[in-house]
Design an enzyme around this catalytic site. Structure first.
Site, mmCIF file in Angstrom:
data_model
loop_
_atom_site.group_PDB
_atom_site.id
_atom_site.type_symbol
_atom_site.label_atom_id
_atom_site.label_comp_id
_atom_site.label_asym_id
_atom_site.label_seq_id
_atom_site.Cartn_x
_atom_site.Cartn_y
_atom_site.Cartn_z
ATOM 1 C CD1 TRP A 162 -14.484 46.490 -40.382
ATOM 2 C CD2 TRP A 162 -15.261 44.792 -41.470
ATOM 3 N NE1 TRP A 162 -14.695 45.388 -39.386
ATOM 4 C CE2 TRP A 162 -15.205 44.361 -40.115
ATOM 5 C CE3 TRP A 162 -15.722 43.806 -42.496
ATOM 6 C CZ2 TRP A 162 -15.376 43.060 -39.585
ATOM 7 C CZ3 TRP A 162 -15.778 42.490 -41.839
ATOM 8 C CH2 TRP A 162 -15.733 42.158 -40.396
ATOM 9 C CG HIS A 164 -12.664 50.371 -55.888
ATOM 10 N ND1 HIS A 164 -12.770 49.577 -54.489
ATOM 11 C CD2 HIS A 164 -13.643 51.112 -55.502
ATOM 12 C CE1 HIS A 164 -13.582 49.924 -53.681
ATOM 13 N NE2 HIS A 164 -14.064 51.292 -54.469
ATOM 14 C CB SER A 209 -23.491 44.726 -51.212
ATOM 15 O OG SER A 209 -22.933 46.009 -50.636
ATOM 16 N NE ARG A 247 -27.325 45.848 -48.478
ATOM 17 C CZ ARG A 247 -27.791 44.727 -48.213
ATOM 18 N NH1 ARG A 247 -29.007 44.889 -47.974
ATOM 19 N NH2 ARG A 247 -26.889 43.693 -48.338
HETATM 20 P P1 A3P Z 1 -24.053 45.167 -47.200
HETATM 21 O O1 A3P Z 1 -24.637 46.060 -48.314
HETATM 22 O O2 A3P Z 1 -24.154 43.769 -47.594
HETATM 23 O O3 A3P Z 1 -24.549 45.573 -45.872
HETATM 24 P P2 A3P Z 1 -17.800 48.731 -49.232
HETATM 25 O O4 A3P Z 1 -17.411 49.304 -48.029
HETATM 26 O O5 A3P Z 1 -16.626 47.956 -49.961
HETATM 27 O O6 A3P Z 1 -18.338 49.882 -49.968
HETATM 28 O O7 A3P Z 1 -18.808 47.553 -48.878
HETATM 29 C C1 A3P Z 1 -20.152 47.887 -48.222
HETATM 30 C C2 A3P Z 1 -20.415 46.724 -47.408
HETATM 31 O O8 A3P Z 1 -19.746 46.367 -46.257
HETATM 32 C C3 A3P Z 1 -21.892 46.904 -47.014
HETATM 33 O O9 A3P Z 1 -22.543 45.412 -47.070
HETATM 34 C C4 A3P Z 1 -21.753 47.396 -45.894
HETATM 35 O O10 A3P Z 1 -22.893 47.423 -44.907
HETATM 36 C C5 A3P Z 1 -20.443 46.732 -45.390
HETATM 37 N N1 A3P Z 1 -19.824 47.122 -44.092
HETATM 38 C C6 A3P Z 1 -19.677 48.560 -43.944
HETATM 39 N N2 A3P Z 1 -19.043 48.901 -42.834
HETATM 40 C C7 A3P Z 1 -18.787 47.618 -42.323
HETATM 41 C C8 A3P Z 1 -18.022 46.886 -41.023
HETATM 42 N N3 A3P Z 1 -17.578 47.926 -40.325
HETATM 43 N N4 A3P Z 1 -18.195 45.929 -40.592
HETATM 44 C C9 A3P Z 1 -18.890 44.953 -41.549
HETATM 45 N N5 A3P Z 1 -19.362 45.276 -42.856
HETATM 46 C C10 A3P Z 1 -19.362 46.456 -43.120
#
Ligand code: A3P
Length: 323
Positions: free
Chosen positions: A73, A133, A163, A289
């Site tokens: 995001w 990270h 997650s 997700r």
């Molecule tokens: P969930 O598994 O709780 O849905 P990262 O990008 O750091 O790998 O984190 C992934 C998490 O951010 C996942 O959480 C994913 O669904 C969520 N995510 C991905 N894109 C997003 C967006 N545009 N807005 C909000 N959450 C998002």
């Protein structure tokens, strides 16, 4: 040149062989290096490369996160903010409609260190947006001493765990023994997660943001969910590219928020069925997700909640950081 590179990587592998190992999430092992846990191949080699060989540019912008805290995001939002003059059509003709955020914003330690043409750090145009990270204190001094902005996003550890667990079920190779949710939970609590301990990683950036507020912006996933417009404006200001009155009137902030929203991004063909060109083994949909706050309520027992809350309280007590 080839030989030199091989010699360097052999040095990394020799070093890795001496490090403490423990059970991994989507790899057999994690290795402990400078107090943090990393996946040996995709991860630690890159960390060593960044520490020794990465060359920052004064125009760089860094995005730092714990995995599963909203990296995808944040990448989308910062890319859209920084390129809004060049890509000012957010609905029919924008790179994020065709490419995963992970493709337009590479990870330093995962995507840059093996010289592949699309991810060669030297040929990326300025200003570069690079994600990591790596813990703050492990970043090379050249980055820590630079004036480059770092945007960090933190998420409630209960949601991060859920997650992470769901993610690693998808990512864990089938030839590895299964990792149960109880085992994963135990690993998380002991800090054994890729690039973790979660708390230590977050605290490093939190402290840096308190000490250098102009250089490190500390955001929370939960705030971004409730106040996406405000947070997007704050990021733009922090990066020295505030939205003009004209842009605000034209609804540019709203357009960016909408483009980058979970609802929009997760439904794009590229993020549903695409694969990353940078790391072809990863399907783009694993990064989308639910995108909700508080899904932990559907997954954790009272006992697990209490244990995680206790650790968080203990680790963050007196630091001013509340998640
Ligand atoms: P969930 O598994 O709780 O849905 P990262 O990008 O750091 O790998 O984190 C992934 C998490 O951010 C996942 O959480 C994913 O669904 C969520 N995510 C991905 N894109 C997003 C967006 N545009 N807005 C909000 N959450 C998002």
């Amino acid at each position: 040149e080839e030989e030199e590179i091989e010699r360097i990587y052999k040095g990394y592998r020799d070093k890795m062989a001496t490090l403490p190992k423990y059970r991994g999430w989507s790899t057999l092992h994690l290795c402990q290096y400078q107090g943090f846990w990393f996946q040996p191949k995709i991860g630690l080699e890159g960390v060593m490369w960044v520490q020794q060989r990465f060359k920052p540019r004064p125009t760089d912008v860094y995005l730092a996160t714990n995995p599963k805290s909203g990296t995808t995001w944040l990448k989308a939002i910062v890319f859209s903010i920084m390129n809004r003059k060049r890509y000012n059509n957010f609905t029919t003709d924008h790179p994020l409609l065709k490419f995963s955020p992970h493709e337009v914003v590479p990870f330093m330690e995962l995507d840059l260190f093996r010289t592949t043409p699309i991810a060669d750090p030297e040929i990326l145009p300025s200003p570069r947006i690079l994600a990591t990270h790596i813990a703050y204190n492990m970043l090379p001094e050249s980055i820590q001493n630079s004036s480059c902005p770092i945007v960090y996003i933190c998420r409630n550890p209960k949601d991060v765990f859920v997650s992470f667990w769901q993610f690693s079920v998808k990512m864990r190779p089938k030839d590895l023994p299964e990792l149960s949710s109880e085992e994963a939970f135990d690993l998380f609590c002991h800090g054994v997660t890729p690039c973790g301990p979660f708390w230590d990683q977050a605290l490093g950036y939190w402290k840096a943001s308190v000490e250098f507020p102009n250089r490190v912006l500390f955001l929370k996933y939960e705030d971004m969910k409730t106040e996406p417009l405000l947070c997007t404006k704050r990021i733009a200001e922090f990066l020295g590219q505030p939205f003009s009155l004209q842009e605000e009137e034209n609804g540019i902030v709203q357009e960016i928020v909408k483009l980058c929203s979970f609802e929009n991004m997760s439904n794009l063909e590229v993020n549903r069925n695409g694969k990353s060109r940078v790391r072809a083994e990863v399907k783009n949909d694993v990064f989308f997700r639910q995108g909700k706050v508080g899904d932990w309520k559907n997954h954790l027992t009272d006992e697990m909640i209490e244990r995680l809350d206790q650790i968080t309280k203990h680790k963050f007590d007196g630091t001013g950081l509340i998640v």
